[in-house]
Design an enzyme around this catalytic site. Structure first.
Site, mmCIF file in Angstrom:
data_model
loop_
_atom_site.group_PDB
_atom_site.id
_atom_site.type_symbol
_atom_site.label_atom_id
_atom_site.label_comp_id
_atom_site.label_asym_id
_atom_site.label_seq_id
_atom_site.Cartn_x
_atom_site.Cartn_y
_atom_site.Cartn_z
ATOM 1 N N ASP A 50 -4.696 -88.103 -43.876
ATOM 2 C CA ASP A 50 -3.348 -87.575 -43.701
ATOM 3 C C ASP A 50 -3.219 -86.924 -42.327
ATOM 4 O OD1 ASP A 50 -2.548 -88.359 -46.221
ATOM 5 O OD2 ASP A 50 -2.972 -86.412 -47.158
ATOM 6 N N TYR A 78 -15.274 -83.822 -48.542
ATOM 7 C CA TYR A 78 -14.265 -83.024 -47.841
ATOM 8 C C TYR A 78 -14.535 -81.538 -48.064
ATOM 9 C CZ TYR A 78 -11.480 -87.360 -48.044
ATOM 10 O OH TYR A 78 -11.035 -88.648 -47.933
ATOM 11 N N ASP A 92 1.110 -80.452 -49.554
ATOM 12 C CA ASP A 92 0.333 -79.735 -48.531
ATOM 13 C C ASP A 92 1.259 -78.795 -47.779
ATOM 14 O OD1 ASP A 92 1.648 -81.129 -46.443
ATOM 15 O OD2 ASP A 92 0.135 -82.706 -46.437
ATOM 16 N N ARG A 183 -4.940 -83.596 -51.980
ATOM 17 C CA ARG A 183 -3.676 -82.887 -52.229
ATOM 18 C C ARG A 183 -3.352 -82.863 -53.721
ATOM 19 N NH1 ARG A 183 0.674 -86.058 -49.652
ATOM 20 N NH2 ARG A 183 -0.809 -87.773 -49.497
#
Length: 313
Positions: A50, A78, A92, A183
Site C-alpha cells: 500500500d 510485517y 488506515d 489493514r
C-alpha cells in the site's frame, strides 16, 4: 500481420532488485520510476505494498518477470502500529475518519486480541484495495462512491507478537501468507474490542526468502544509475531457497526438448529430491535452464518442467 515485438533496451537487466519502498508513492509508481529513468522496460513485482507502507518490494527485471508466480507466494513478515478508538474508510490512517469511540481496553486486552489473529483463517478484502471486480479495482469503485462487493479470502497467520502497547496505540509483528491485508487484521481487532482501530504505520520486513537488510532505497537506486547493475541479483540466484542442479550438455538438451528427468533418491546427488520438491536447473554454463517440480509420471518420480528459462527472446 504479427504483433511487433518491443526492442530490448541495452540497459535492461535480468534478475531481481530488492527495493526498500518509501512511504507515499504506490508500488506501481516506484516501478515506473525505475522503468523510465533506468530504461528497465520489462519490469514486474512479487507483491505490492500500500502507498503508506514501506519495506521489501521485490522488483522483477527482464527475464526475472517469468519468476513472479514463484516469488510472490512466499510468507511475508510485517511490523506496524495501530491506534484504537478510530475507524477510517480505508482502514488506515490515510483515510477519512468515519467513527470514533472511547477506548476502555487494557494492555492485556490488546495483547490477547493481537494474538487472536493467529486463529483467523479468512478475512474480508478492504473496499480500498487493488482486488478486482469485473476487471475493475475495488478502490476505483469505492472512490466513485459505488458499492463494492464483499470478497472473502483465505489467509494463514504463522506468527504474531505484540511489541509495545501505549494506549491508545500498539505495535506488533506478524508473519502471514501472501495477499493478507494487515489493514483488515487491525480492523477486525477494532471490531472485536468494540472501539475500532486503524493502521498507522506498516513495514514489510521480509518477503520470503529476502529481507529488509538486503533492500536498496529507491532514491539510491535512481540517483546512482552506474551502481544499478551490481544491485540486481542475477537470475540464477533469485530462488536461493530452491536447490540448483547444473546439468550436463546431454541432460540440458533433453530439458530444452521438454523431457522430464528422473528424480534421484540419493540425497546430495545430482537431481536428488522427493515428490513435491522444486528446483532450478542450470545449463553447463551455469545459466538458468528451467524451474521444475518432482511429480509422478507413469508411477515414477520425475522432474516436471514448471517454467522453461532457456528461451531468451
Amino acid at each position: 500481420m504479427g504483433r511487433k515485438r518491443n526492442k530490448r533496451s541495452p540497459e535492461q537487466r535480468d534478475g531481481l532488485l530488492i527495493l526498500n519502498k518509501p512511504s507515499g508513492p504506490t508500488s506501481a509508481a516506484c516501478l515506473n520510476d525505475i522503468k523510465h529513468q533506468l530504461k528497465q522496460y520489462k519490469i514486474g513485482h512479487g507483491g505490492t505494498l500500500d502507498p503508506m507502507a514501506t519495506g521489501v518490494l521485490l522488483v522483477l527485471l527482464g527475464h526475472g518477470t517469468k519468476l513472479a508466480p514463484y516469488l510472490s507466494g512466499g510468507t511475508k513478515t510485517y511490523s506496524g502500529t495501530f491506534r484504537l478508538g478510530i475507524t477510517t474508510d480505508t482502514l488506515d490512517i490515510q483515510g477519512e475518519v468515519v467513527k470514533e469511540a472511547p477506548v476502555e481496553a487494557t494492555v492485556d486486552d490488546v495483547e490477547r486480541e493481537v494474538y487472536h489473529w493467529k486463529e483467523l483463517t479468512e478475512q474480508e478484502v478492504p473496499a480500498y484495495s487493488a482486488a478486482k471486480h469485473e476487471g475493475k479495482p475495488l478502490y476505483a469503485l469505492a472512490r466513485e462512491g459505488k458499492e463494492t462487493p464483499v470478497k472473502i479470502k483465505p489467509i494463514v497467520i504463522s506468527h504474531v507478537e505484540t511489541l509495545d502497547v501505549r494506549m491508545p496505540e500498539a505495535s506488533f509483528r506478524v508473519s502471514c501468507s501472501a495477499g493478507t491485508y494487515i489493514r483488515s487484521l487491525v480492523h477486525s481487532l477494532g471490531i472485536r474490542m468494540g472501539c475500532g482501530a486503524t493502521l498507522t504505520s506498516l513495514v514489510r520486513e521480509s518477503s520470503e526468502p529476502f529481507t529488509l537488510a538486503q533492500a536498496h532505497d529507491l532514491e539510491d537506486v535512481l540517483e546512482n544509475p552506474e551502481t544499478f547493475p551490481e544491485k540486481v541479483i542475477p537470475l540464477k540466484d533469485t530462488l536461493p531457497h530452491w536447490p540448483r542442479y547444473r546439468l550436463t550438455e546431454p541432460l540440458a538438451g533433453l530439458v530444452t526438448n521438454g523431457a522430464w528427468l528422473p528424480v534421484n533418491s540419493q540425497p546430495g546427488e545430482l537431481l536428488a529430491g522427493k515428490l513435491g520438491d522444486r528446483a532450478m536447473l542450470l545449463d553447463p554454463e551455469d545459466e538458468p535452464l528451467a524451474l521444475v517440480e518432482a511429480k509422478l509420471q507413469d508411477d515414477k518420480p520425475r522432474w516436471a518442467i514448471l517454467r522453461g528459462l532457456w528461451n531468451r527472446d
